[in-house]
Design an enzyme around this catalytic site. Structure first.
Site, short mmCIF file in Angstrom:
data_model
loop_
_atom_site.label_atom_id
_atom_site.label_comp_id
_atom_site.label_asym_id
_atom_site.label_seq_id
_atom_site.Cartn_x
_atom_site.Cartn_y
_atom_site.Cartn_z
N ARG A 92 0.89 -1.24 -0.07
CA ARG A 92 0.08 0.02 0.10
C ARG A 92 0.80 1.30 0.21
O ARG A 92 1.55 1.28 0.91
CB ARG A 92 -0.86 -0.01 1.21
CG ARG A 92 -1.74 1.30 1.27
CD ARG A 92 -2.85 1.13 2.62
NE ARG A 92 -3.29 2.26 2.61
CZ ARG A 92 -3.10 3.06 3.63
NH1 ARG A 92 -2.22 2.89 4.63
NH2 ARG A 92 -3.90 4.45 3.70
N HIS A 136 -2.59 11.06 0.66
CA HIS A 136 -2.03 10.78 2.26
C HIS A 136 -1.27 12.07 2.54
O HIS A 136 -0.18 12.21 2.93
CB HIS A 136 -0.99 9.63 2.17
CG HIS A 136 -0.92 8.90 3.47
ND1 HIS A 136 -0.94 7.79 3.74
CD2 HIS A 136 -0.53 9.59 4.60
CE1 HIS A 136 -0.56 7.59 5.03
NE2 HIS A 136 -0.13 8.52 5.58
N GLU A 181 -7.13 8.75 6.45
CA GLU A 181 -7.23 9.06 7.74
C GLU A 181 -7.68 10.76 7.52
O GLU A 181 -6.91 11.66 7.83
CB GLU A 181 -5.91 9.12 8.58
CG GLU A 181 -5.47 7.68 8.91
CD GLU A 181 -4.04 7.81 9.70
OE1 GLU A 181 -3.79 8.74 10.19
OE2 GLU A 181 -3.87 6.66 10.12
N ASN A 309 -7.40 1.76 10.00
CA ASN A 309 -6.09 2.13 10.55
C ASN A 309 -6.33 2.12 12.15
O ASN A 309 -7.03 2.77 12.67
CB ASN A 309 -5.41 3.42 10.15
CG ASN A 309 -5.02 3.54 8.78
OD1 ASN A 309 -5.14 2.65 8.17
ND2 ASN A 309 -4.40 4.44 8.41
N TYR A 311 -4.42 1.91 15.81
CA TYR A 311 -3.11 2.16 16.66
C TYR A 311 -3.26 1.89 18.29
O TYR A 311 -2.54 1.30 18.93
CB TYR A 311 -2.33 3.45 16.42
CG TYR A 311 -1.69 3.44 15.30
CD1 TYR A 311 -0.44 2.96 14.86
CD2 TYR A 311 -2.35 3.82 14.06
CE1 TYR A 311 0.18 2.83 13.57
CE2 TYR A 311 -1.81 3.82 12.72
CZ TYR A 311 -0.62 3.62 12.47
OH TYR A 311 -0.05 3.46 11.29
N GLU A 381 -3.54 -0.10 8.31
CA GLU A 381 -2.09 0.53 9.04
C GLU A 381 -2.68 -0.07 10.44
O GLU A 381 -3.63 -0.12 10.91
CB GLU A 381 -2.15 1.81 9.05
CG GLU A 381 -1.58 2.37 7.82
CD GLU A 381 -1.39 4.05 8.06
OE1 GLU A 381 -1.11 4.40 9.29
OE2 GLU A 381 -1.43 4.67 7.02
O1 IFM Z 1 2.98 7.39 9.78
C1 IFM Z 1 1.58 7.61 10.10
C2 IFM Z 1 0.66 7.36 8.85
O2 IFM Z 1 1.20 8.33 8.07
C3 IFM Z 1 -0.69 7.70 9.03
N1 IFM Z 1 -1.18 6.69 10.09
C4 IFM Z 1 -0.35 6.80 11.54
C5 IFM Z 1 1.02 6.58 11.09
C6 IFM Z 1 1.90 6.57 12.31
O3 IFM Z 1 1.55 7.74 13.16
#
Ligand code: IFM
Length: 477
Positions: A92, A136, A181, A309, A311, A381
């Site tokens: 990706r 992005h 995002e 995504n 985290y 992600e």
């Molecule tokens: O590096 C970023 C990415 O560009 C977008 N999502 C989160 C990642 C980590 O912060």
């Protein structure tokens, strides 16, 4: 086009002594143009908001910029070889809008498109499925000068740019995501100002969020018109949001942050409406007069997949916020909900100080599936920054391996619970420019030695991930 049923294989597990993923599960890794390409002024590329922002004093740690980044622009072939060594099924990447259309409108820059043609051809030659993200975060600076995402016209410009890219690459790229995002683009870019273009105007942030989604909808329609066979989606960053206590005030704080972080995007994109409570929360900032008749139908143009995504989790309480952890924050990240405190639970964190919470991935995937859509979901992600050190030419990133391992087990649990998860993209293929943190945070499975001719060193996590891909799963614990 109506939402299709999940693809064959999606969500069907082979249960055994191993945690085996469905056959055809798309194992990938992700990057983004400004974070890795460099070559910021080469072959006709125009400036983006991130060029301007990173060259502005006091915006990025240590004054780092993406001028050179990982020099991927000149190392494309060897980087694709590294992906092939990992056994990636998909890669990706994002296309740099100002490389393709230097001022954000007008004809394509042929040399810019050539770079992506070479990339896509190399990937296909290596049996790696290209997964293309159109945006992005690198808006052409000229468009920002003309109003940026808070201006409606930017959405139309995005659709024009999409047409240029799909005309050039649509015969070879099957998977497309429009935005990455949009919460970050809108609320960090125009609200807190911690990201480019660094504006601190809450009303502008709300308008930017809407026009990003409108641009997404128009881009989906442009993609469909050009390539009816394309698989099209969008990538949103989602968080479970929990109240710190069950007091009504904390529960309401969680509702408000969930509204801005998650539902502000999920509801328009997948239901065609803004949540009423979020509109109410934002009322003193913005009257939503920028939303025109028909916009929400465009935004909710049916998709083939949804990218998520993931985290970490947010735990919040009512009350005045702690001082910002980044010295650069001056505006509001949470328009209309500034009186919310983000609470740390004392659990292990990554180098970003983000709490590690793998069960949150299961919750997030299940929520989107249960409350919003039957579409195939993809983790576009997931990953972690840790401090990496090279010892005898090796980087033994055990913390990152543990992070991936826990989150892949969570992904597997989500599939077992019925989520049609089609793939997983590790963030990131290689260390790169981590936005306002510059090169000080490393997320890669491949170490990049910025001081030694950009040497690439696959970390332990790269070898571990290659083995996961090879066996299509993990050993049961
Ligand atoms: O590096 C970023 C990415 O560009 C977008 N999502 C989160 C990642 C980590 O912060």
């Amino acid at each position: 086009m109506s939402n299709p049923a999940p693809s064959p294989g999606v969500g069907v597990l082979d249960q055994g002594t191993e945690l085996t993923f469905p056959s055809g599960f798309l194992w990938g890794a992700a990057t983004a143009a400004y974070q890795i390409e460099g070559a910021a002024t080469e072959d006709g590329r125009g400036p983006s908001i991130w060029d301007t922002f990173s060259h502005t004093e006091g915006t990025v740690v240590a004054g780092h910029t993406g001028d050179v980044a990982c020099d991927h622009y000149h190392r494309l072939a060897s980087d694709v070889s590294l992906m092939a060594d990992l056994g990636l099924k998909s890669y990706r990447f994002s296309v740099s809008w100002p490389r393709v259309q230097p001022t954000g409108s007008g004809p394509a820059n042929a040399k810019g498109l050539d770079f992506y043609r070479r990339l896509v051809d190399d990937l296909l030659d290596s049996d790696i499925e290209p997964w293309l993200t159109l945006y992005h975060w690198d808006l052409p600076q000229r468009l920002e000068d003309e109003g940026g995402w808070p201006a409606r016209d930017t959405a139309a410009r995005f659709a024009d740019y999409t047409r240029l890219v799909v005309d050039a690459l649509g015969d070879r790229v099957r998977h497309w995501t429009t935005l990455n995002e949009p919460w970050c683009s809108a609320f960090l870019g125009y609200g807190s100002g911690v990201h480019a273009p660094g504006r601190t105007d809450s009303a502008a942030a709300v308008r930017a969020g809407h026009h990003l989604m409108l641009g997404h909808g128009l881009a989906v329609q442009a993609l469909r018109a050009a390539r009816p066979d394309a698989q099209v989606g969008v990538t949103v960053n989602l968080y479970p949001v929990d109240p710190a206590t069950d007091s009504p005030e904390d529960v309401d704080a969680a509702r408000r942050i969930d509204g801005l972080a998650n539902r502000f995007f999920l509801d328009p994109l997948l239901r065609g409406s803004y949540p009423q409570d979020v509109r109410d929360d934002l009322r003193r900032i913005c009257d939503f007069g920028h939303v025109r008749d028909g916009d929400l139908a465009v935004i909710a143009t049916p998709l083939d997949l949804v990218g998520i995504n993931y985290y970490s989790r947010h735990v919040v309480a009512a009350g005045p916020p702690e001082p910002a952890s980044s010295g650069f924050v001056s505006g509001s990240t949470w328009p209309g909900s500034e009186d919310v405190r983000f609470v740390s639970r004392g659990v292990p964190v990554t180098d970003m100080q983000w709490e590690i919470d793998a069960p949150g991935l299961v919750e997030t995937l299940r929520r989107v599936h249960d409350e919003y859509t039957d579409l195939p979901l993809y983790v576009t992600e997931n990953g972690s920054a840790f401090v990496d050190t090279v010892v005898d030419g090796r980087v033994d990133d055990v913390d990152r391996v543990a992070y991936f391992d826990a989150h892949l087990r969570a992904a597997h649990a989500a599939i077992s619970a019925g989520v049609p998860l089609g793939g997983y993209f590790a963030w990131s293929l290689m260390d790169n420019f981590e936005w306002a943190w510059g090169f000080t945070k490393r997320f890669g499975m491949i170490y990049v030695d910025y001081d030694d001719d950009q040497a690439r060193i696959p970390k332990s996590s790269a070898r571990w991930y290659a083995e996961v891909i090879r066996r299509n799963g993990l050993a049961a614990q």
